[in-house]
Design an enzyme around this catalytic site. Structure first.
Site, short mmCIF file in Angstrom:
data_model
loop_
_atom_site.label_atom_id
_atom_site.label_comp_id
_atom_site.label_asym_id
_atom_site.label_seq_id
_atom_site.Cartn_x
_atom_site.Cartn_y
_atom_site.Cartn_z
N ASP A 284 0.87 -1.18 0.00
CA ASP A 284 0.00 0.00 0.00
C ASP A 284 0.90 1.24 0.00
O ASP A 284 2.11 1.16 0.19
CB ASP A 284 -0.99 -0.03 1.18
CG ASP A 284 -2.20 0.89 0.92
OD1 ASP A 284 -2.16 1.70 -0.04
OD2 ASP A 284 -3.19 0.81 1.68
C1 BGC Z 1 -5.17 3.23 0.34
C2 BGC Z 1 -5.47 2.16 -0.68
C3 BGC Z 1 -5.51 2.76 -2.06
C4 BGC Z 1 -4.19 3.45 -2.33
C5 BGC Z 1 -4.09 4.03 -3.71
C6 BGC Z 1 -3.96 4.07 -0.05
O1 BGC Z 1 -3.82 5.16 0.77
O2 BGC Z 1 -4.97 2.65 1.60
O3 BGC Z 1 -6.71 1.56 -0.37
O4 BGC Z 1 -5.75 1.75 -2.99
O5 BGC Z 1 -4.03 4.48 -1.39
O6 BGC Z 1 -4.93 5.09 -3.91
#
Ligand code: BGC
Length: 762
Positions: A284
């Site tokens: 993530d």
């Molecule tokens: C979130 C994810 C998301 C990613 C990309 C992160 O901050 O936890 O769920 O897919 O950002 O946008």
């Protein structure tokens, strides 16, 4: 929605050569051979480049990206959402880079791309797998039509934590319901193959257990017994992977002290060795860097070494892999084989996406680009309205306050009644607020001049300056009315006094139920509570329409309202869909996918809890039992609950056999009758309980459900097949077993009011 299938199928057939003509057939064998050969041609730096996933934005201007692409330093891109932009980047790869390895393009298409559907919690409330499949197909269609290859969805984090803002993005508190929703989304979004013109590859998230963050504080830690983990929290990820999800996004939390990003047990032993996952793992946002703050790496090199060795293939939004892996390989701290493994996973998914056959497969020829990306014709409004109305849950309806008549005068008040932005909910992808229908517009459309709708905002979302600032931190997300709270209330009360009925649209702003939006209170903000109290005092029937992304504590509102409708954040067509329900053009059928607590102090509160040695019995209250002495026991609204404008009765359960042989099967059936005057749908729910086992088992667990439509007066027999799989659980020794003994069967239209019987498992 059937036409999407046929259009997509027709286009697919027209555009894609037959398997034999494809340069690189989409088989595992051909893929492995192709990727092995490609890896041999790649330099170490090019392999490391494949592991980098970057977001286009202020931190990475287009010029910098062009240079990275030229040098083969980037494997995939996210947050770019138009064919023009995507094509420009893919062109750079094909024209400037040495090996011309196509990029893939990803985005958070969680509940729609351009057409925004209800938030996933709302989708779950439909208990309608066909509707959810429709969301998946349309979202994938629109995303692929924008040139995307992958989505960061579905999110299948089971959560019993309404304080956590991301409850809105998941499918609620139940393992089975979440698994079914996740599986359905994966199947619908990936279609027959993610290489198809109108399919995208999914990336199930957040692996794992993110929904159990301590205290509901986002990014916090998770501590969990192996039994609970395997029984309750892991199955939805497994179901989504078994459905073929090509990607897994790894969660930001630690599990029992080990950050998921650094957890080789999770990412290798479980995911790869036991579950046989062959796709790609993606960290993530910034998670590799965060290993330092988690306290498991002392410096960037160590963070990178740990993440790679633990099984993170692709690094999202940090430069650490590119910066530190080359030296780590030189020093021998990371082996070339480990880099090859990770790069292979990235190349594999690119192959599966069909990108080596055609890097422009989701782009087509330039001439076919839509002249207007935001054109109305690119939306799927009918589908969005259909799913949105199925997601709504009628919580209360005293003396048939609803449905409303399309006549007389209706006062519509509340800060959410005319907010195009809030109704879309969090992660609204490329959806435009200006294309969404508010409740005010929806009510005007529905009444078409036959009733007078008087609108007054009545209150700001919150009068609390620090909450306003929080919501407006990055952009002007909520507009704060400059009038005093009293002036706004006075205007609303004046409107109410002129009306036959008051509809109040209250709840949370979009930004209150989002990533990093944890709350310590679950009430409707005070400004709106004051508004409701003033409206109630007018003596007019009060219909409360809730818009929110999590269970709220609604004891006061439940007492005030004549009718209460939970609409979640219902998306682009939300206003029309809510109006459909309010005026009875659609008979509500949604059921809660999550328990609504009476107060924050009750959390965690979930229907499938374990028994205790001293259960509380409301009929015979006893001090020395498990309960709070200052609150009623149980939730305000239970899991599976939701009313209709008609009534249903459920017959006693009949079993095809009173015993279940080890490898046998039996059917549990009830007859459901629509005993009211309107046609309507409802959801029949099967719960099981193992009252005596080698360890305590939940008082009830959802094992199956069926959504049925019944005409007024009509009956239908609903049968649920039950076999040993439904009875298996992880015992104290972590063996997955079915134990013989009595099994209680409960069937009903919610988790509380059930028809009960039992059988013996042999
Ligand atoms: C979130 C994810 C998301 C990613 C990309 C992160 O901050 O936890 O769920 O897919 O950002 O946008």
């Amino acid at each position: 929605m059937k036409w999407i299938y046929s259009v997509s199928l027709a286009v697919t057939l027209a555009m894609q050569p037959a398997l034999a003509e494809i340069a690189h057939p989409l088989t595992e064998q051909a893929r492995d051979a192709y990727v092995s050969e490609l890896l041999q041609k790649m330099t170490l730096d090019e392999k490391i480049g494949q592991l980098r996933l970057i977001s286009v934005g202020p931190g990475t201007p287009k010029e910098a990206i062009r240079e990275m692409i030229k040098q083969g330093q980037v494997g995939a891109i996210f947050n770019t959402v138009t064919r023009q932009d995507i094509r420009a980047m893919q062109d750079q790869v094909m024209q400037l880079s040495r090996l011309k390895i196509p990029l893939f393009f990803a985005y958070d298409v969680v509940h729609g791309q351009r057409t925004v559907f209800p938030i996933p919690l709302g989708m779950a409330a439909s208990w309608d797998l066909d509707a959810v499949a429709e969301v998946g197909r349309v979202s994938a269609y629109e995303a692929a039509d924008d040139g995307l290859n992958m989505t960061w969805a579905p999110m299948v984090d089971v959560s019993r934590e309404p304080r956590w803002g991301r409850v809105s993005e998941g499918f609620g508190e139940d393992t089975y319901l979440t698994s079914e929703m996740g599986r359905t989304m994966v199947e619908a979004m990936q279609g027959k193959s993610p290489a198809d013109r109108y399919a995208v590859m999914t990336s199930v998230k957040h692996f794992a257990l993110y929904g159990a963050v301590e205290g509901g504080r986002d990014y916090n830690t998770v501590d969990m017994s192996p039994q609970r983990m395997f029984q309750d929290y892991l199955p939805p990820y497994k179901a989504s992977l078994d459905a073929g999800s090509g990607g897994v996004m790894v969660s930001l939390n630690a599990i029992n002290g080990v950050p998921a990003t650094a957890d080789s047990w999770l990412l290798k032993d479980l995911l790869r060795d036991e579950w046989k996952f062959k796709g790609i793992t993606i960290s993530d946002h910034g998670a590799i860097k965060e290993l330092i703050k988690h306290g498991v790496a002392s410096d960037p090199q160590e963070a990178v070494r740990i993440a790679l060795k633990s099984g993170i293939d692709m690094s999202m939004s940090d430069e650490y892999y590119s910066k530190y892996l080359p030296d780590l390989v030189k020093s021998g701290a990371v082996s070339k084989a480990e880099i090859d493994d990770a790069a292979r996973h990235v190349l594999n998914v690119k192959y599966d996406m069909g990108l080596f056959n055609d890097p422009y497969s989701h782009l087509g020829a330039k001439e076919t680009d839509p002249a207007d990306t935001n054109a109305e014709s690119r939306l799927h409004r009918a589908e969005a309205r259909d799913v949105a109305r199925k997601s709504m849950v009628l919580l209360k309806n005293e003396q048939d306050t609803l449905p409303l008549k399309k006549a007389g005068t209706i006062a519509l008040v509340g800060p959410l009644a005319d907010s195009q932005r809030d109704i879309m909910g969090s992660w609204s992808a490329a959806g435009l607020a200006r294309q969404s229908v508010t409740l005010l517009q929806g009510m005007k459309n529905a009444t078409a001049g036959n009733a007078t709708v008087i609108y007054a905002k009545g209150a700001n979302i919150s009068d609390n300056k620090s909450i306003q600032d929080f919501l407006n931190l990055y952009e002007q997300a909520v507009s704060v009315d400059s009038r005093t709270p009293q002036q706004m209330i006075d205007e609303a009360v004046a409107a109410a006094q002129k009306a036959d009925v008051v509809v109040a649209a209250v709840g949370e702003a979009q930004g209150m139920a989002h990533e990093a939006s944890s709350r310590s209170e679950l009430t409707i903000p005070a400004s709106q509570q004051k508004l409701l109290a003033a409206l109630k005092a007018t003596g007019k029937p009060l219909v409360i329409v809730l818009m929110n992304g999590r269970p709220l504590t609604l004891a006061t509102e439940d007492a005030q309202a004549s009718a209460l409708l939970e609409t979640w954040f219902s998306g682009t067509e939300g206003g029309n869909a809510i109006a459909d329900v309010l005026f009875g053009d659609y008979n509500p059928s949604g059921k809660l996918p999550v328990s609504f607590p009476r107060s924050v102090g009750q959390i965690p509160i979930y229907y499938n809890h374990l028994p205790t040695g001293r259960p509380y019995n409301p009929a015979k209250p006893n001090k020395y039992t498990s309960h709070y002495y200052d609150a009623l026991n149980g939730p305000l609204y239970p899991f599976g609950y939701g009313l209709s404008y008609t009534t249903f009765t459920v017959s006693p359960v009949t079993l095809s056999s009173k015993t279940l042989a080890r490898n046998g099967k039996l059917d549990a059936s009830v007859t459901v009758t629509n005993s009211g005057k309107r046609d309507g749908a409802t959801v029949v729910q099967l719960y099981l309980n193992d009252p005596v086992a080698s360890m305590s088992r939940p008082v009830q667990e959802l094992k199956s459900f069926k959504r049925i439509m019944l005409k007024a007066g009509e009956s239908q027999t609903v049968s649920f097949p039950i076999d040993g799989n439904a009875l298996k659980f992880w015992n104290a020794k972590m063996q997955y077993v079915m134990e013989p003994g009595k099994i209680n069967v409960m069937i009903g239209l919610d988790s509380v009011h059930t028809q009960d019987t039992s059988f013996d498992a042999l």
